[in-house]
Design a protein around this motif. Structure first.
Motif, PDB file in Angstrom:
ATOM      1  N   HIS A   1      21.509  -2.552 -19.380  1.00 33.57           N
ATOM      2  CA  HIS A   1      20.046  -2.806 -19.500  1.00 33.57           C
ATOM      3  C   HIS A   1      19.453  -1.620 -20.695  1.00 33.57           C
ATOM      4  N   LEU A   2      19.789  -0.547 -20.140  1.00 31.17           N
ATOM      5  CA  LEU A   2      19.148   0.553 -20.989  1.00 31.17           C
ATOM      6  C   LEU A   2      19.597   0.625 -22.417  1.00 31.17           C
ATOM      7  N   GLY A   3      20.927   0.228 -22.648  1.00 29.15           N
ATOM      8  CA  GLY A   3      21.537   0.044 -23.925  1.00 29.15           C
ATOM      9  C   GLY A   3      20.868  -1.125 -24.620  1.00 29.15           C
ATOM     10  N   ARG A   4      20.629  -2.230 -23.972  1.00 31.10           N
ATOM     11  CA  ARG A   4      19.999  -3.439 -24.659  1.00 31.10           C
ATOM     12  C   ARG A   4      18.514  -2.890 -25.152  1.00 31.10           C
TER      13      ARG A   4
ATOM     14  N   LEU B   1      26.291   6.008 -17.718  1.00 30.41           N
ATOM     15  CA  LEU B   1      26.344   6.621 -19.074  1.00 30.41           C
ATOM     16  C   LEU B   1      27.592   5.778 -19.579  1.00 30.41           C
ATOM     17  N   GLU B   2      28.372   5.335 -19.184  1.00 29.47           N
ATOM     18  CA  GLU B   2      29.572   4.654 -19.544  1.00 29.47           C
ATOM     19  C   GLU B   2      29.314   3.293 -20.310  1.00 29.47           C
ATOM     20  N   GLN B   3      28.103   2.559 -19.589  1.00 35.00           N
ATOM     21  CA  GLN B   3      27.682   1.615 -20.284  1.00 35.00           C
ATOM     22  C   GLN B   3      26.833   1.770 -21.426  1.00 35.00           C
ATOM     23  N   LEU B   4      26.153   2.842 -21.505  1.00 35.48           N
ATOM     24  CA  LEU B   4      25.627   3.494 -22.763  1.00 35.48           C
ATOM     25  C   LEU B   4      26.472   3.525 -23.683  1.00 35.48           C
ATOM     26  N   HIS B   5      27.815   4.149 -23.523  1.00 33.20           N
ATOM     27  CA  HIS B   5      28.557   4.503 -24.357  1.00 33.20           C
ATOM     28  C   HIS B   5      29.249   2.954 -25.086  1.00 33.20           C
ATOM     29  N   LEU B   6      29.532   2.193 -24.166  1.00 32.31           N
ATOM     30  CA  LEU B   6      29.978   1.029 -24.599  1.00 32.31           C
ATOM     31  C   LEU B   6      29.002   0.122 -25.460  1.00 32.31           C
ATOM     32  N   ALA B   7      27.807   0.463 -25.426  1.00 33.49           N
ATOM     33  CA  ALA B   7      26.568   0.095 -26.261  1.00 33.49           C
ATOM     34  C   ALA B   7      26.511   0.506 -27.556  1.00 33.49           C
ATOM     35  N   GLY B   8      27.452   1.674 -27.769  1.00 35.17           N
ATOM     36  CA  GLY B   8      27.642   2.347 -28.996  1.00 35.17           C
ATOM     37  C   GLY B   8      26.410   3.440 -29.082  1.00 35.17           C
ATOM     38  N   MET B   9      26.052   3.922 -27.953  1.00 34.26           N
ATOM     39  CA  MET B   9      25.076   4.960 -27.982  1.00 34.26           C
ATOM     40  C   MET B   9      25.849   6.471 -27.697  1.00 34.26           C
ATOM     41  N   GLN B  10      25.362   7.297 -28.346  1.00 31.31           N
ATOM     42  CA  GLN B  10      25.865   8.725 -27.993  1.00 31.31           C
ATOM     43  C   GLN B  10      25.278   9.319 -26.503  1.00 31.31           C
ATOM     44  N   ILE B  11      26.028   9.840 -25.655  1.00 31.08           N
ATOM     45  CA  ILE B  11      25.724  10.069 -24.573  1.00 31.08           C
ATOM     46  C   ILE B  11      26.066  11.734 -24.224  1.00 31.08           C
ATOM     47  N   PRO B  12      25.015  12.125 -23.490  1.00 33.65           N
ATOM     48  CA  PRO B  12      25.195  13.707 -23.246  1.00 33.65           C
ATOM     49  C   PRO B  12      26.213  13.907 -22.014  1.00 33.65           C
ATOM     50  N   MET B  13      26.608  15.106 -21.760  1.00 34.62           N
ATOM     51  CA  MET B  13      27.314  15.534 -20.799  1.00 34.62           C
ATOM     52  C   MET B  13      26.512  15.532 -19.563  1.00 34.62           C
TER      53      MET B  13
ATOM     54  N   ASN C   1       3.874  21.839 -19.803  1.00 33.25           N
ATOM     55  CA  ASN C   1       4.129  21.826 -18.328  1.00 33.25           C
ATOM     56  C   ASN C   1       3.396  21.029 -17.805  1.00 33.25           C
ATOM     57  N   GLU C   2       2.440  20.237 -18.500  1.00 34.79           N
ATOM     58  CA  GLU C   2       1.709  19.086 -18.000  1.00 34.79           C
ATOM     59  C   GLU C   2       2.753  17.782 -17.981  1.00 34.79           C
ATOM     60  N   VAL C   3       2.794  17.311 -16.718  1.00 35.20           N
ATOM     61  CA  VAL C   3       3.465  16.060 -16.232  1.00 35.20           C
ATOM     62  C   VAL C   3       2.741  15.015 -15.736  1.00 35.20           C
ATOM     63  N   THR C   4       2.770  13.869 -16.210  1.00 29.15           N
ATOM     64  CA  THR C   4       2.024  12.592 -15.540  1.00 29.15           C
ATOM     65  C   THR C   4       2.935  11.495 -14.985  1.00 29.15           C
ATOM     66  N   LEU C   5       2.666  10.648 -14.287  1.00 27.01           N
ATOM     67  CA  LEU C   5       3.511   9.559 -13.901  1.00 27.01           C
ATOM     68  C   LEU C   5       3.302   8.325 -14.740  1.00 27.01           C
ATOM     69  N   ALA C   6       4.231   7.877 -15.393  1.00 23.12           N
ATOM     70  CA  ALA C   6       4.203   6.711 -16.352  1.00 23.12           C
ATOM     71  C   ALA C   6       4.540   5.251 -15.602  1.00 23.12           C
ATOM     72  N   SER C   7       5.491   5.467 -14.941  1.00 26.20           N
ATOM     73  CA  SER C   7       5.803   4.009 -14.262  1.00 26.20           C
ATOM     74  C   SER C   7       6.719   4.626 -12.707  1.00 26.20           C
ATOM     75  N   PHE C   8       6.553   3.737 -11.884  1.00 28.04           N
ATOM     76  CA  PHE C   8       7.384   3.971 -10.592  1.00 28.04           C
ATOM     77  C   PHE C   8       8.135   2.792 -10.136  1.00 28.04           C
ATOM     78  N   ASN C   9       9.393   3.298  -9.696  1.00 33.00           N
ATOM     79  CA  ASN C   9      10.184   2.251  -9.165  1.00 33.00           C
ATOM     80  C   ASN C   9      10.608   0.886  -9.921  1.00 33.00           C
ATOM     81  N   SER C  10      10.685   1.314 -11.259  1.00 31.47           N
ATOM     82  CA  SER C  10      11.076   0.028 -12.049  1.00 31.47           C
ATOM     83  C   SER C  10      12.309  -0.314 -11.890  1.00 31.47           C
ATOM     84  N   HIS C  11      12.825  -1.708 -11.325  1.00 31.08           N
ATOM     85  CA  HIS C  11      14.021  -2.194 -11.230  1.00 31.08           C
ATOM     86  C   HIS C  11      14.051  -3.817 -11.955  1.00 31.08           C
ATOM     87  N   ALA C  12      13.530  -3.782 -13.020  1.00 34.46           N
ATOM     88  CA  ALA C  12      13.564  -5.145 -13.605  1.00 34.46           C
ATOM     89  C   ALA C  12      14.929  -5.351 -14.174  1.00 34.46           C
TER      90      ALA C  12
END
Length: 236
Positions: A36-39, A63-75, A211-222
């Motif tokens: 999903h993230l890859g798409r 991360l394996e799926q992101l790699h299969l989608a052709g994206m660079q992945i971090p360690m 150092n300022e942090v805000t919540l943008a979304s919570f518990n997204s499982h679309a």
């Protein structure tokens, strides 16, 4: 602004000898998330995981799926600050307060081991004891200690983060709701009530600037909801 994605691990092995193992469904949930993230074209500059197996394996499968989608992945970097509450230790320390009679305690544990609903009720009672100052145990990580550990983990992320970085943090429900408590200002009791709503492999997005942090979304499982398979959505 930068983004931190707090990703809960996939379904673990509730009721098995080792809970800290992804179930086959848990691995599938992680793969669905990664695809999903890859798409969506959502990649990560850094990937942090707690040290628990279910967190690490969720990170690897995603991360394996992101790699299969052709994206660079971090360690995958490991930071135990994002480990879950030691649930077994909390139960062991506080159950005798709730059930002075050993037989009653054994009965409660047997029901909890076989019924997720019974476990939820029992764990809720124990957590109430744990976060109350009057019930601190010398040999147990306290609520204050746990909260400080999670806060320190967030502080390290922010200190090292590039201004527009996208950072994935693979963790568990306890650290997620603790960050919600810290950032939004919910009471600890209210925050823990929300813990049971956090779906496996859901993500909550934080936005940060310095150092300022805000919540943008919570518990997204679309990514699970769009599969139109209710059995994919789990909470343990």
């Amino acid at each position: 602004m930068g983004s931190i994605y707090l990703i809960r691990h996939g379904q673990a092995s509730f009721g098995a000898p080792d809970y800290d193992v992804l179930s086959p469904l848990g691995r599938r949930q992680a793969e669905i998330l990664g695809a999903h993230l890859g798409r969506q074209g959502v990649g990560f500059d850094r990937c942090i995981s707690g040290s628990l197996k279910r967190q690490q394996h969720t990170a690897s499968a995603t991360l394996e799926q992101l790699h299969l989608a052709g994206m660079q992945i971090p360690m995958i970097e490991t930071d135990p600050a994002f480990d879950e509450i030691n649930i077994n230790a909390v139960l062991e320390a506080h159950l005798p307060d709730l059930f002075p009679a050993r037989q009653d305690m054994q009965r409660a544990l047997q029901q909890a081991a076989s019924q997720p609903g019974s476990f939820q009720r029992l764990f809720g009672q124990v957590i109430e004891q744990w976060i109350t100052d009057g019930h601190k145990k010398e040999t147990l990580e306290s609520w204050d200690g746990f909260r400080a550990r999670v806060q320190d983990g967030l502080n390290r992320l922010l200190a090292d983060a590039a201004p527009q970085a996208r950072i994935a943090v693979f963790t568990s429900g306890g650290p997620i709701i603790t960050l919600l408590h810290l950032i939004v200002g919910l009471s600890a009791h209210k925050a823990f009530e929300l813990a049971w709503q956090i779906a496996n492999t859901s993500f909550s997005q934080l936005r940060f600037e310095g150092n300022e942090v805000t919540l943008a979304s919570f518990n997204s499982h679309a990514h699970l909801e769009t599969m139109q398979t209710p059995g994919l959505i789990t909470y343990l």
